[in-house]
Design an enzyme around this catalytic site. Sequence first.
Site, short mmCIF file in Angstrom:
data_model
loop_
_atom_site.label_atom_id
_atom_site.label_comp_id
_atom_site.label_asym_id
_atom_site.label_seq_id
_atom_site.Cartn_x
_atom_site.Cartn_y
_atom_site.Cartn_z
N ASP A 33 0.84 -1.19 0.00
CA ASP A 33 0.00 0.00 0.00
C ASP A 33 0.89 1.25 0.00
OD1 ASP A 33 -1.75 2.21 1.23
OD2 ASP A 33 -3.19 0.58 0.98
N ILE A 34 0.50 2.27 -0.76
CA ILE A 34 1.31 3.48 -0.82
C ILE A 34 1.13 4.38 0.41
CG2 ILE A 34 1.44 3.52 -3.34
CD1 ILE A 34 -0.68 5.79 -3.25
N ASN A 88 -13.27 -3.53 2.73
CA ASN A 88 -14.22 -2.42 2.84
C ASN A 88 -15.19 -2.51 1.66
OD1 ASN A 88 -12.82 -1.34 5.09
ND2 ASN A 88 -11.37 -0.36 3.71
N GLY A 94 -16.18 2.41 3.92
CA GLY A 94 -14.84 2.95 3.78
C GLY A 94 -14.13 2.57 2.50
N GLN A 95 -14.86 2.03 1.51
CA GLN A 95 -14.23 1.67 0.24
C GLN A 95 -13.93 2.93 -0.56
OE1 GLN A 95 -16.53 -1.04 -2.20
NE2 GLN A 95 -14.85 -1.36 -3.62
N HIS A 101 -10.96 -5.33 -3.19
CA HIS A 101 -9.60 -5.51 -2.70
C HIS A 101 -9.61 -5.85 -1.23
CE1 HIS A 101 -10.53 -1.22 -2.17
NE2 HIS A 101 -9.63 -1.19 -1.20
N LEU A 102 -8.58 -6.53 -0.84
CA LEU A 102 -8.41 -7.00 0.53
C LEU A 102 -7.15 -6.35 1.09
CD1 LEU A 102 -8.79 -10.67 1.59
CD2 LEU A 102 -6.79 -9.42 2.28
N HIS A 103 -7.24 -5.81 2.31
CA HIS A 103 -6.07 -5.25 2.98
C HIS A 103 -5.54 -6.30 3.95
CE1 HIS A 103 -6.74 -0.99 1.82
NE2 HIS A 103 -8.01 -1.36 1.81
#
Length: 115
Positions: A33-34, A88, A94-95, A101-103
């Site tokens: 993640d950036i 999310n 919070g998307q 996508h999965l964090h």
Amino acid sequence: MHQDPECLFCKIVNKEIPSEVVFEDDKVVAFKDIDPQAPVHIVIVPKEHFNNIIEAQDNNDYLNGLLNAAVKVAKDQNLDDGFRLVINTGKEGGQTVEHLHLHLLGGRNMQWPPG
């Protein structure tokens, strides 16, 4: 394979936008993640474009691919003491990017409740 040419994550999947990829197979791409929210923060996306998990609910190959990639990456990142997986969904969830996508978060003690 369906993709959205305007989607940030589709552009990462297609290597149009550089990212630090930590895992890739035929179904998913995982990259750092950036704006990390933990010492380890990896985003895992299906190569197929789904706006969210609701849209992907009947696509078990991709959903299994996301979870299998998360476990592999967690092991590769030495997260033996634990990690958190977050998906999310929607604005109130919070998307911020409309591509499923999965964090994967780890490397520190995760607090509860998260939000």
